[in-house]
Motif scaffolding. Structure first.
Motif, PDB file in Angstrom:
ATOM      1  N   LEU A 178       0.833  -1.207   0.000  1.00 17.69           N
ATOM      2  CA  LEU A 178       0.000   0.000   0.000  1.00 17.69           C
ATOM      3  C   LEU A 178       0.865   1.254   0.000  1.00 17.69           C
ATOM      4  O   LEU A 178       0.607   2.204  -0.759  1.00 17.69           O
ATOM      5  N   ILE A 179       1.871   1.266   0.837  1.00 20.25           N
ATOM      6  CA  ILE A 179       2.774   2.418   0.882  1.00 20.25           C
ATOM      7  C   ILE A 179       3.455   2.594  -0.475  1.00 20.25           C
ATOM      8  O   ILE A 179       3.585   3.711  -0.991  1.00 20.25           O
ATOM      9  N   GLY A 180       3.863   1.471  -1.075  1.00 23.16           N
ATOM     10  CA  GLY A 180       4.492   1.541  -2.384  1.00 23.16           C
ATOM     11  C   GLY A 180       3.559   2.096  -3.440  1.00 23.16           C
ATOM     12  O   GLY A 180       3.965   2.913  -4.276  1.00 23.16           O
ATOM     13  N   ALA A 181       2.301   1.666  -3.416  1.00 22.39           N
ATOM     14  CA  ALA A 181       1.324   2.167  -4.381  1.00 22.39           C
ATOM     15  C   ALA A 181       1.065   3.651  -4.166  1.00 22.39           C
ATOM     16  O   ALA A 181       0.969   4.427  -5.130  1.00 22.39           O
ATOM     17  N   ASN A 182       0.934   4.057  -2.908  1.00 22.44           N
ATOM     18  CA  ASN A 182       0.718   5.473  -2.610  1.00 22.44           C
ATOM     19  C   ASN A 182       1.861   6.318  -3.147  1.00 22.44           C
ATOM     20  O   ASN A 182       1.653   7.356  -3.798  1.00 22.44           O
TER      21      ASN A 182
END
Length: 247
Positions: free
Chosen positions: A76-80
């Motif tokens: 999720l952090i990577g996608a954000n």
């Protein structure tokens, strides 16, 4: 598969996204896209960039399956971060960016075209944010650049889409053409822009960005905070499991 850059004519660079089957981008895809757009704009011979996609549609947003497969919040952090970088790359590109949109333009796709300088779309193009059905929030910042405020809110809350013709009516889509005519129409607009003086067009891009009433980078980052809150609370996982269905 991935992101590629070509130079079909003097002054124009075309960045093409290709992540079959629907161009739902994994984390690395968003970063590759950001790097390609920034690189194309930084080339002193470039005066306009065309952003396009191969396959069934322009963009289906984030690869939800990648997030679901990951442990913890790393994906999720990577996608954000990836979305933030890609959207910012389009907005901050040193020269104008023309988005050539066909088929679906959803989620992260709205972030890309909302930050583009001009949009040419095929008749089958649809635009929307199904975020509330995907356990996410975000890109209302960019949808608000495409449609009036109240329509943006209704589209966001309902996860409905708007057609290319509807966006053309609101003035955010420059031209609507057939699917077959889309590549040539986008290149024609890019060629017209690229005919301007290279130094002056870069100054124009910086000047126009400087007078924007909303800081799109800060506004989108604010939205992302609520996406993360939805994930920490467990709400996002619950909604993603049923894609927004009450069942």
């Amino acid at each position: 598969m991935g992101v590629s850059t070509s130079a079909p004519q003097d002054g124009v660079r075309v960045v093409t996204v290709d992540f079959p089957p629907v161009n739902a981008l994994p984390v690395r895809g968003w970063h590759e896209l950001a790097e390609a757009v920034r690189g194309a704009g930084a080339d002193p011979d470039t005066r306009c960039v065309v952003l396009t996609a191969a396959g069934r549609g322009f963009n289906a947003g984030v690869d939800i399956k990648e997030i679901q497969r990951g442990d913890g919040h790393e994906a999720l952090i990577g996608a954000n971060r990836g979305c933030y970088e890609a959207f910012a790359a389009v907005y901050e590109c040193e020269v104008p960016v023309v988005a050539a949109v066909h088929g679906h333009c959803l989620g992260g796709g709205i972030g890309l075209v909302g930050n583009a300088d001009a949009i040419v779309a095929s008749e089958d193009a649809v635009f929307g944010l199904p975020e509330l059905d995907r356990g996410a929030l975000g890109a209302a910042t960019h949808l608000a650049r495409l449609v009036p405020q109240h329509l943006m809110r209704a589209l966001y809350y309902t996860s409905r889409t708007a057609t290319a013709r509807e966006l053309h009516h609101h003035g955010s889509v420059w031209q609507v053409v057939s699917r077959e005519e889309l590549p040539d129409a986008a290149l024609a607009l890019a060629r017209e822009i690229a005919a301007k003086d290279g130094a002056l067009i870069r100054l124009a891009k910086a000047a126009i960005n400087g007078i924007d009433p909303v800081d799109v980078r800060r506004s989108y980052r604010f939205e992302q905070g609520f996406t993360f809150e939805a994930n920490l609370s467990g709400t996002a996982d619950r909604v993603r499991a049923t894609f927004g269905s009450e069942e």
